[in-house]
Design a protein around this motif. Structure first.
Motif, PDB file in Angstrom:
ATOM      1  N   ASP A 102     -21.023 -41.550  16.163  1.00 35.59           N
ATOM      2  CA  ASP A 102     -19.880 -41.494  15.725  1.00 35.59           C
ATOM      3  C   ASP A 102     -18.986 -42.031  17.074  1.00 35.59           C
ATOM      4  OD1 ASP A 102     -19.425 -39.329  17.543  1.00 35.59           O
ATOM      5  OD2 ASP A 102     -19.733 -37.939  16.014  1.00 35.59           O
ATOM      6  N   GLU A 103     -17.450 -41.926  16.755  1.00 33.76           N
ATOM      7  CA  GLU A 103     -16.773 -42.437  18.000  1.00 33.76           C
ATOM      8  C   GLU A 103     -16.660 -41.603  19.114  1.00 33.76           C
ATOM      9  OE1 GLU A 103     -12.599 -43.452  16.653  1.00 33.76           O
ATOM     10  OE2 GLU A 103     -13.394 -44.142  14.753  1.00 33.76           O
ATOM     11  N   GLN A 104     -16.938 -40.304  19.167  1.00 37.34           N
ATOM     12  CA  GLN A 104     -17.119 -39.429  20.102  1.00 37.34           C
ATOM     13  C   GLN A 104     -18.234 -39.833  20.946  1.00 37.34           C
ATOM     14  OE1 GLN A 104     -14.743 -37.184  21.693  1.00 37.34           O
ATOM     15  NE2 GLN A 104     -16.300 -37.362  23.253  1.00 37.34           N
ATOM     16  N   GLN A 105     -19.414 -39.965  20.532  1.00 32.69           N
ATOM     17  CA  GLN A 105     -20.791 -40.521  20.825  1.00 32.69           C
ATOM     18  C   GLN A 105     -20.463 -41.624  21.595  1.00 32.69           C
ATOM     19  OE1 GLN A 105     -23.171 -39.982  17.205  1.00 32.69           O
ATOM     20  NE2 GLN A 105     -24.316 -38.347  18.445  1.00 32.69           N
ATOM     21  N   LEU A 106     -20.086 -42.686  20.978  1.00 35.09           N
ATOM     22  CA  LEU A 106     -19.619 -43.835  21.566  1.00 35.09           C
ATOM     23  C   LEU A 106     -18.602 -43.836  22.980  1.00 35.09           C
ATOM     24  CD1 LEU A 106     -19.472 -46.960  21.309  1.00 35.09           C
ATOM     25  CD2 LEU A 106     -17.336 -46.788  19.915  1.00 35.09           C
ATOM     26  N   ALA A 107     -17.624 -42.907  22.906  1.00 30.89           N
ATOM     27  CA  ALA A 107     -16.753 -42.458  24.057  1.00 30.89           C
ATOM     28  C   ALA A 107     -17.867 -41.952  24.926  1.00 30.89           C
ATOM     29  CB  ALA A 107     -15.589 -41.891  23.500  1.00 30.89           C
ATOM     30  N   ASP A 108     -18.527 -40.881  24.881  1.00 30.00           N
ATOM     31  CA  ASP A 108     -19.222 -40.402  25.799  1.00 30.00           C
ATOM     32  C   ASP A 108     -20.309 -41.343  26.422  1.00 30.00           C
ATOM     33  OD1 ASP A 108     -18.209 -37.947  25.133  1.00 30.00           O
ATOM     34  OD2 ASP A 108     -19.813 -37.153  23.928  1.00 30.00           O
ATOM     35  N   TRP A 109     -21.006 -42.254  25.508  1.00 29.05           N
ATOM     36  CA  TRP A 109     -21.788 -43.242  26.159  1.00 29.05           C
ATOM     37  C   TRP A 109     -21.069 -44.383  27.016  1.00 29.05           C
ATOM     38  CZ3 TRP A 109     -27.041 -43.288  25.377  1.00 29.05           C
ATOM     39  CH2 TRP A 109     -27.773 -44.265  25.805  1.00 29.05           C
ATOM     40  N   VAL A 110     -19.870 -44.521  26.885  1.00 30.20           N
ATOM     41  CA  VAL A 110     -19.254 -45.515  27.693  1.00 30.20           C
ATOM     42  C   VAL A 110     -18.769 -44.911  29.055  1.00 30.20           C
ATOM     43  CG1 VAL A 110     -17.155 -46.710  27.951  1.00 30.20           C
ATOM     44  CG2 VAL A 110     -18.343 -46.942  25.733  1.00 30.20           C
ATOM     45  N   GLY A 111     -18.300 -43.611  28.836  1.00 30.05           N
ATOM     46  CA  GLY A 111     -17.984 -42.736  29.908  1.00 30.05           C
ATOM     47  C   GLY A 111     -19.045 -42.654  31.039  1.00 30.05           C
ATOM     48  N   THR A 112     -20.315 -42.406  30.135  1.00 31.70           N
ATOM     49  CA  THR A 112     -21.571 -42.185  31.231  1.00 31.70           C
ATOM     50  C   THR A 112     -21.835 -43.044  32.011  1.00 31.70           C
ATOM     51  OG1 THR A 112     -22.547 -40.549  30.006  1.00 31.70           O
ATOM     52  CG2 THR A 112     -24.055 -41.573  31.105  1.00 31.70           C
ATOM     53  N   VAL A 113     -21.943 -44.393  31.418  1.00 31.96           N
ATOM     54  CA  VAL A 113     -22.194 -45.744  31.994  1.00 31.96           C
ATOM     55  C   VAL A 113     -21.122 -46.255  32.978  1.00 31.96           C
ATOM     56  CG1 VAL A 113     -22.740 -48.239  31.709  1.00 31.96           C
ATOM     57  CG2 VAL A 113     -23.608 -46.770  30.132  1.00 31.96           C
ATOM     58  N   SER A 114     -19.830 -45.816  32.616  1.00 28.53           N
ATOM     59  CA  SER A 114     -18.819 -46.295  33.821  1.00 28.53           C
ATOM     60  C   SER A 114     -18.915 -45.086  35.043  1.00 28.53           C
ATOM     61  CB  SER A 114     -17.627 -45.686  32.780  1.00 28.53           C
ATOM     62  OG  SER A 114     -17.177 -46.579  32.046  1.00 28.53           O
ATOM     63  N   ALA A 115     -19.202 -44.030  34.628  1.00 30.86           N
ATOM     64  CA  ALA A 115     -19.492 -42.994  35.905  1.00 30.86           C
ATOM     65  C   ALA A 115     -20.572 -43.467  36.696  1.00 30.86           C
ATOM     66  CB  ALA A 115     -19.835 -41.576  35.261  1.00 30.86           C
ATOM     67  N   ASP A 116     -21.804 -43.887  36.221  1.00 30.42           N
ATOM     68  CA  ASP A 116     -22.905 -44.477  36.864  1.00 30.42           C
ATOM     69  C   ASP A 116     -22.505 -45.870  37.644  1.00 30.42           C
ATOM     70  OD1 ASP A 116     -24.459 -42.546  35.826  1.00 30.42           O
ATOM     71  OD2 ASP A 116     -25.509 -44.052  34.280  1.00 30.42           O
ATOM     72  N   ALA A 117     -21.525 -46.429  37.119  1.00 26.77           N
ATOM     73  CA  ALA A 117     -21.094 -47.752  37.881  1.00 26.77           C
ATOM     74  C   ALA A 117     -20.190 -47.312  39.181  1.00 26.77           C
ATOM     75  CB  ALA A 117     -20.299 -48.650  36.992  1.00 26.77           C
ATOM     76  N   ARG A 118     -19.393 -46.190  38.827  1.00 28.77           N
ATOM     77  CA  ARG A 118     -18.825 -45.875  40.000  1.00 28.77           C
ATOM     78  C   ARG A 118     -19.775 -45.131  40.966  1.00 28.77           C
ATOM     79  NH1 ARG A 118     -15.409 -44.192  35.914  1.00 28.77           N
ATOM     80  NH2 ARG A 118     -16.067 -41.987  35.862  1.00 28.77           N
ATOM     81  N   ALA A 119     -20.863 -44.522  40.623  1.00 29.72           N
ATOM     82  CA  ALA A 119     -21.559 -43.931  41.622  1.00 29.72           C
ATOM     83  C   ALA A 119     -22.222 -44.943  42.241  1.00 29.72           C
ATOM     84  CB  ALA A 119     -22.751 -42.837  40.758  1.00 29.72           C
ATOM     85  N   ALA A 120     -22.414 -46.211  41.731  1.00 28.00           N
ATOM     86  CA  ALA A 120     -23.330 -47.559  42.472  1.00 28.00           C
ATOM     87  C   ALA A 120     -22.242 -48.106  43.336  1.00 28.00           C
ATOM     88  CB  ALA A 120     -23.737 -48.470  41.497  1.00 28.00           C
TER      89      ALA A 120
END
Length: 87
Positions: free
Chosen positions: A2-20
């Protein structure tokens, strides 16, 4: 997905990119097929790419992988996104 899961997935990948931030190359594996929600592939890929590129990364390659039938999930396909530091 759903849209919340989609937003959560994008947020997780974005956070991983910031950590890198100290690295030159960053990769993320993104689901591109889900038997229950096939519509999610393009929006998820687009959002992940946009969010990560907004952090100073440039998409270098996309490699699909997976299997039409796995022991843990039917029709599990993913895309490996590889980004290189743009700055």
């Amino acid at each position: 997905m759903d849209e919340q899961q989609l937003a959560d997935w994008v947020g997780t990948v974005s956070a991983d990119a910031r950590a890198a931030q100290g690295r030159r190359i960053f990769s993320a594996s993104v689901p591109i097929s889900d038997p229950g929600a096939a519509w999610v592939s393009e929006p998820l890929l687009s959002q992940v790419i946009e969010e990560v590129e907004n952090q100073g990364w440039r998409l270098e390659s996309v490699s699909p992988y997976g299997s039409p039938d796995t022991a843990y999930m039917m029709g599990a396909f993913r895309a490996l996104l590889v980004f290189r530091r743009a700055r």
